[in-house]
Design a protein around this motif. Sequence first.
Motif, short mmCIF file in Angstrom:
data_model
loop_
_atom_site.label_atom_id
_atom_site.label_comp_id
_atom_site.label_asym_id
_atom_site.label_seq_id
_atom_site.Cartn_x
_atom_site.Cartn_y
_atom_site.Cartn_z
N LEU A 89 -6.80 3.10 10.94
CA LEU A 89 -8.16 3.50 10.54
C LEU A 89 -8.21 4.99 10.21
O LEU A 89 -8.81 5.40 9.21
N ALA A 90 -7.55 5.80 11.04
CA ALA A 90 -7.49 7.24 10.76
C ALA A 90 -6.77 7.50 9.44
O ALA A 90 -7.18 8.36 8.66
N GLY A 91 -5.70 6.73 9.19
CA GLY A 91 -4.97 6.90 7.94
C GLY A 91 -5.80 6.55 6.73
O GLY A 91 -5.80 7.26 5.72
N GLU A 92 -6.56 5.43 6.83
CA GLU A 92 -7.41 5.04 5.71
C GLU A 92 -8.54 6.05 5.50
O GLU A 92 -8.97 6.29 4.37
N LEU A 93 -9.01 6.66 6.59
CA LEU A 93 -10.02 7.71 6.47
C LEU A 93 -9.45 8.91 5.71
O LEU A 93 -10.10 9.46 4.81
N LEU A 94 -8.23 9.30 6.05
CA LEU A 94 -7.58 10.40 5.34
C LEU A 94 -7.39 10.06 3.87
O LEU A 94 -7.63 10.89 2.99
N GLY A 95 -6.98 8.83 3.61
CA GLY A 95 -6.79 8.40 2.22
C GLY A 95 -8.09 8.37 1.45
O GLY A 95 -8.13 8.71 0.26
N ARG A 96 -9.18 7.98 2.12
CA ARG A 96 -10.47 7.93 1.44
C ARG A 96 -10.99 9.34 1.16
O ARG A 96 -11.58 9.59 0.10
N SER A 145 0.83 -1.20 0.00
CA SER A 145 0.00 0.00 0.00
C SER A 145 0.87 1.25 0.00
O SER A 145 0.59 2.22 -0.73
N LEU A 146 1.92 1.26 0.81
CA LEU A 146 2.81 2.41 0.87
C LEU A 146 3.47 2.67 -0.48
O LEU A 146 3.52 3.81 -0.96
N HIS A 171 -1.54 10.07 5.30
CA HIS A 171 -1.92 8.68 5.07
C HIS A 171 -0.68 7.80 4.92
O HIS A 171 -0.58 6.73 5.54
N LEU A 172 0.28 8.26 4.13
CA LEU A 172 1.51 7.49 3.96
C LEU A 172 2.25 7.36 5.29
O LEU A 172 2.86 6.31 5.57
N ALA A 173 2.20 8.41 6.11
CA ALA A 173 2.87 8.36 7.41
C ALA A 173 2.27 7.29 8.31
O ALA A 173 2.99 6.59 9.04
N THR A 174 0.95 7.12 8.26
CA THR A 174 0.31 6.08 9.09
C THR A 174 0.71 4.69 8.60
O THR A 174 0.91 3.78 9.41
N LEU A 175 0.82 4.52 7.28
CA LEU A 175 1.26 3.23 6.75
C LEU A 175 2.68 2.92 7.17
O LEU A 175 3.01 1.78 7.54
#
Length: 257
Positions: free
Chosen positions: A241-248, A181-182, A215-219
């Motif tokens: 989950l927060a990262g995927e929310l930002l990505g979405r 994903s990253l 988002h990349l930082a959370t990954l």
Amino acid sequence: MDTLELPLILFTLLTQLAVGLAVFAALRQWVAVEGPSTKTRNEWIAILALIGVAVIAAFFHLGKPLGAIRMLANIGTAWLSREILTFGIFGVLAAISLYMVYTKATSGWLLKFTALVGLLAVFTTGMAYSGKALDAVNNLLPLIFFMLTVFTLGPAVTAYFVEEKAYALLTSVLFPTLLVSLIVRFIIPFIWLSGNAVMNATGQNFLASPLHWLHLATLLTGLFFVRNGKKIPAWLPIVLLAGELLGRIAFFVLVVS
């Protein structure tokens, strides 16, 4: 697209989390003699709750909520109608699975079938968002992004419903998914820059947006903390989950039509 469609952001994200949990419930079988545990029952309650909240959120996207049944009118031609149908079937199967878990009469085949229907539903979502008016994602990218979310949040959140001895299974999927994903999410905006004007604008939007980089930082954070394959910190699923929310949000707001 080009707008913050919060109902669709919540619908896609929460249903994909629910599917991820169902997939790992199917991969993980309890010992038949002991039967399903309280954590297992709680897991299926969580799956149904996520589906319920996602469906309620989706209704706020409709101009005429009372006409929601019309979403099924074009199953033969529209991916949106197929998405609604398959997620409806997934929800029914999840409810049956929960009932069977409570009665301790469930079978692995039911769980596997539920998970497969859930993955099929995510496939229909990916196809529904690969619209011709969206040059940057008029391809398999939405499906790839959504499946990466399933296999990121699925094993991460499942950690709340299993004993630590099961973490090895979860991290064996979570670590490579985070890595892929990253890499994919980092490279794709640069590929968009080499495309036409609409794709180029999408790439520039992503590279200039804090949403993308956070988002990349959370990954990257997830990769660091699950690299040994032995533990998933209790706070990490929330961060992912927060990262995927930002990505979405980035997907809905930054892709140019």
